[in-house]
Design a protein around this motif. Structure first.
Motif, mmCIF file in Angstrom:
data_model
loop_
_atom_site.group_PDB
_atom_site.id
_atom_site.type_symbol
_atom_site.label_atom_id
_atom_site.label_comp_id
_atom_site.label_asym_id
_atom_site.label_seq_id
_atom_site.Cartn_x
_atom_site.Cartn_y
_atom_site.Cartn_z
ATOM 1 N N SER A 6 86.310 43.440 75.007
ATOM 2 C CA SER A 6 86.864 44.790 74.885
ATOM 3 C C SER A 6 88.244 44.725 74.250
ATOM 4 N N LEU A 7 88.532 45.692 73.405
ATOM 5 C CA LEU A 7 89.825 45.794 72.744
ATOM 6 C C LEU A 7 90.562 47.014 73.271
ATOM 7 N N PRO A 8 91.886 46.953 73.276
ATOM 8 C CA PRO A 8 92.649 48.089 73.823
ATOM 9 C C PRO A 8 92.732 49.279 72.892
ATOM 10 N N TRP A 9 92.078 49.234 71.717
ATOM 11 C CA TRP A 9 92.129 50.341 70.785
ATOM 12 C C TRP A 9 90.771 51.035 70.735
ATOM 13 N N PRO A 10 90.746 52.356 70.719
ATOM 14 C CA PRO A 10 89.458 53.066 70.744
ATOM 15 C C PRO A 10 88.661 52.827 69.468
ATOM 16 N N SER A 11 87.349 52.693 69.643
ATOM 17 C CA SER A 11 86.389 52.526 68.548
ATOM 18 C C SER A 11 86.656 51.273 67.717
ATOM 19 N N SER A 12 87.341 50.255 68.270
ATOM 20 C CA SER A 12 87.602 49.007 67.567
ATOM 21 C C SER A 12 86.789 47.884 68.199
ATOM 22 N N TYR A 13 86.133 47.087 67.346
ATOM 23 C CA TYR A 13 85.268 46.020 67.824
ATOM 24 C C TYR A 13 85.442 44.797 66.931
ATOM 25 N N LEU A 14 84.959 43.652 67.411
ATOM 26 C CA LEU A 14 85.075 42.395 66.683
ATOM 27 C C LEU A 14 83.854 42.159 65.815
ATOM 28 N N THR A 15 84.092 41.608 64.625
ATOM 29 C CA THR A 15 82.980 41.182 63.791
ATOM 30 C C THR A 15 82.401 39.875 64.337
ATOM 31 N N LYS A 16 81.160 39.595 63.917
ATOM 32 C CA LYS A 16 80.458 38.365 64.314
ATOM 33 C C LYS A 16 80.335 38.249 65.827
ATOM 34 N N THR A 17 80.356 39.382 66.503
ATOM 35 C CA THR A 17 80.146 39.456 67.952
ATOM 36 C C THR A 17 79.138 40.570 68.214
ATOM 37 N N VAL A 18 78.153 40.298 69.071
ATOM 38 C CA VAL A 18 77.052 41.232 69.277
ATOM 39 C C VAL A 18 77.545 42.545 69.875
ATOM 40 N N LEU A 19 77.058 43.642 69.282
ATOM 41 C CA LEU A 19 77.330 44.981 69.793
ATOM 42 C C LEU A 19 76.083 45.518 70.490
ATOM 43 N N LYS A 20 76.299 46.234 71.571
ATOM 44 C CA LYS A 20 75.213 46.907 72.270
ATOM 45 C C LYS A 20 75.353 48.409 72.022
ATOM 46 N N VAL A 21 74.346 48.989 71.354
ATOM 47 C CA VAL A 21 74.352 50.414 71.030
ATOM 48 C C VAL A 21 73.251 51.081 71.843
ATOM 49 N N SER A 22 73.644 52.056 72.669
ATOM 50 C CA SER A 22 72.700 52.696 73.597
ATOM 51 C C SER A 22 72.740 54.207 73.414
ATOM 52 N N PHE A 23 71.569 54.809 73.571
ATOM 53 C CA PHE A 23 71.479 56.265 73.598
ATOM 54 C C PHE A 23 71.215 56.703 75.035
ATOM 55 N N VAL A 44 95.523 44.290 64.892
ATOM 56 C CA VAL A 44 95.258 45.003 66.144
ATOM 57 C C VAL A 44 94.536 44.141 67.161
ATOM 58 N N ILE A 45 94.115 42.946 66.754
ATOM 59 C CA ILE A 45 93.335 42.107 67.655
ATOM 60 C C ILE A 45 94.125 40.901 68.139
ATOM 61 N N SER A 46 94.785 40.193 67.208
ATOM 62 C CA SER A 46 95.419 38.940 67.574
ATOM 63 C C SER A 46 96.638 38.717 66.706
ATOM 64 N N LYS A 47 97.321 37.595 66.960
ATOM 65 C CA LYS A 47 98.473 37.192 66.180
ATOM 66 C C LYS A 47 98.417 35.687 65.954
ATOM 67 N N THR A 48 99.116 35.227 64.928
ATOM 68 C CA THR A 48 99.133 33.801 64.612
ATOM 69 C C THR A 48 100.450 33.444 63.953
ATOM 70 N N HIS A 49 100.791 32.123 64.000
ATOM 71 C CA HIS A 49 102.010 31.598 63.397
ATOM 72 C C HIS A 49 101.648 30.527 62.370
ATOM 73 N N GLN A 50 102.524 30.343 61.396
ATOM 74 C CA GLN A 50 102.359 29.291 60.403
ATOM 75 C C GLN A 50 103.736 28.868 59.901
ATOM 76 N N TYR A 51 103.814 27.602 59.400
ATOM 77 C CA TYR A 51 105.084 27.054 58.943
ATOM 78 C C TYR A 51 104.886 26.416 57.575
ATOM 79 N N HIS A 52 105.988 26.369 56.801
ATOM 80 C CA HIS A 52 105.961 25.755 55.475
ATOM 81 C C HIS A 52 107.312 25.098 55.229
ATOM 82 N N ARG A 53 107.294 23.756 55.148
ATOM 83 C CA ARG A 53 108.527 23.001 54.900
ATOM 84 C C ARG A 53 108.825 22.957 53.407
ATOM 85 N N ILE A 54 110.124 22.906 53.083
ATOM 86 C CA ILE A 54 110.549 22.845 51.690
ATOM 87 C C ILE A 54 111.888 22.128 51.616
ATOM 88 N N GLN A 55 112.031 21.268 50.584
ATOM 89 C CA GLN A 55 113.279 20.560 50.323
ATOM 90 C C GLN A 55 113.947 21.159 49.091
#
Length: 435
Positions: free
Chosen positions: A144-161, A320-331
């Motif tokens: 479950s995501l904290p935002w309405p009508s937002s879902y993850l890709t490549k994860t099974v959805l259950k659609v019910s009437f 809206v789902i996650s966060k990530t960090h990355q680094y790049h060294r330079i001389q």
């Protein structure tokens, strides 16, 4: 006196005890009706409406103990009444609508023996009746995501009437479901629940068409097939987690050289990106950098280093789902070529100095030639006064050609004498003969 006070106080207490059994005109304004209904409903289905007498504004006023003192009166036309029940201080009716529309239903409560008296309480409700099926399309996911009508890709959805039929009007019906998931996939099922997996990100609309069929006995005792349909939809926003940031850019650069670093986000486009140069590769804290909104999966960073050293780009991205960090060294190494802002003034200054030196050299040569020519045509006896250059020439040479001339007049005169020695003699020697 005290006896009169106690008498009045007793009357007040006696009247307060009899208040619940008072006429409707006395109890008017002390109570209100609470109405509930299981609408909306399809045509032909039964709708239930309940009304309960409660104290107004949730006050501490006690309800009457004798429930036979009050009576409920309903107006529900043109809906057809199929049942009515009263229990305690509440009343419930069942009605059926055979045509679609919004129908008002009102109810009021009066004294049991005086229904023409002023009502104790009133209530009003509107029942929506439709000719189509009534229900909801529900989409759920294990994550479950904290935002309405937002879902993850490549994860099974259950659609019910979920069919809304509290009166079981369609209990004998057979249902057929036609699904359209908005990405080109369509299917038809007899089950009201399907499972689907979106492989790409984006906003999609799931559409469902429901068909219900059942047999119904007509007035002439013949059976006929009845059918009702309904169209339903739900909007889905498929997101993907940020699996990382790919950094494309140089690792070695010179000072005062513009550098461009490209960030490729592996996941849904982030909402915000921020970065900062640090001496070490450490995560960014909250509020440490200014966030920038990004609407694509790529972003370019540009920077110009002015001081040499070792640096680290600390980058943070989040959607809206996650966060990530990355680094790049330079001389950063010192630049061998100075920036144009400094090179141009230096080149200009050097050019001016060279032009000045050439001008002074040519002028000095010209002045020396003039002095030699003057010495050739001067036939007067040589003296220090006559050998001294004109005042104007002497002043100019001292100011402009000082570094190229000798400092004292005596040295200058010595040079002139040496030059005169090189000139041809002004007289011929006379030979003397002795007789």
């Amino acid at each position: 006196m005290a006896r009169a006070v106690w008498s009045r106080l007793g009357r007040i207490l006696w009247l307060s005890c009899l208040l619940p059994w008072a006429p409707a005109g006395v109890a008017a304004g002390l109570y209100e009706l609470s109405l509930t209904t299981d609408s909306p409903a399809t045509t032909g289905a039964e709708v239930t409406i309940s009304a309960s007498l409660v104290a107004k504004d949730n006050s501490s006023l006690a309800l009457p103990a004798d429930t036979h003192l009050y009576r409920f009166h309903w107006i529900h036309t043109p809906l057809v009444l199929t049942g009515k029940m009263e229990k305690g201080l509440s009343s419930t009716i069942h009605v059926v609508g055979h045509v679609p529309g919004d129908f008002p239903v009102s109810v009021w409560v009066t004294a049991a023996d005086c229904w023409m008296c002023q009502p104790v309480a009133r209530g009003f409700v509107v029942l929506p009746i439709t000719e189509f099926l009534v229900g909801d399309l529900v989409v759920t996911q294990n994550t479950s995501l904290p935002w309405p009508s937002s879902y993850l890709t490549k994860t099974v959805l259950k659609v019910s009437f979920l069919l809304h039929d509290p009166s079981n009007f369609l209990k004998t019906a057979v249902f057929l479901y036609s699904w359209d998931f908005g990405d080109g996939t369509q299917m038809v099922t007899e089950d009201s629940v399907v499972y689907y997996n979106y492989s790409i990100i984006g906003t999609f609309t799931v559409k469902l068409k429901v068909v219900a069929e059942w047999e119904e006995v007509k007035l002439d005792a013949t059976k006929g097939v009845m059918q009702k349909t309904g169209d339903f939809s739900a909007s889905l926003k498929l997101q993907d987690t940020l699996r990382g940031i790919q950094v494309l850019g140089p690792t070695l650069i010179q000072t005062f050289q513009k550098m461009t670093v490209t960030l490729n986000f592996l996941g849904s486009p982030p909402l915000t990106v921020c970065w900062r140069l640090k001496p070490e590769c450490l995560p960014l804290e909250e509020g440490e950098c200014h966030p920038v909104s990004v609407a694509s999966t790529a972003y370019n960073l540009t920077h110009t280093f002015r001081d040499p050293g070792d640096y680290c780009f600390s980058i943070r991205a989040e959607n809206v789902i996650s966060k990530t960090h990355q680094y790049h060294r330079i001389q950063v190494w010192p630049s061998r070529i100075q920036p144009a802002v400094f090179a141009f003034p230096c080149a200009t200054l050097i050019t001016v100095m060279l032009a000045f030196i050439m001008y002074m050299t040519l002028r000095n040569a010209t002045q020396q030639k003039d002095m030699v020519e003057v010495a050739d045509f001067d036939f007067s006896p040589m003296s220090d006064k006559n050998l001294e250059p004109p005042s104007g020439v002497r002043c100019c040479c001292q100011m402009c050609c000082g570094p190229f001339l000798l400092e004292t007049p005596s040295e200058y005169l010595e040079i002139v004498r040496e030059n005169h020695g090189l000139l041809p003699p002004l007289y011929k020697s006379v030979k003397t003969y002795t007789v």
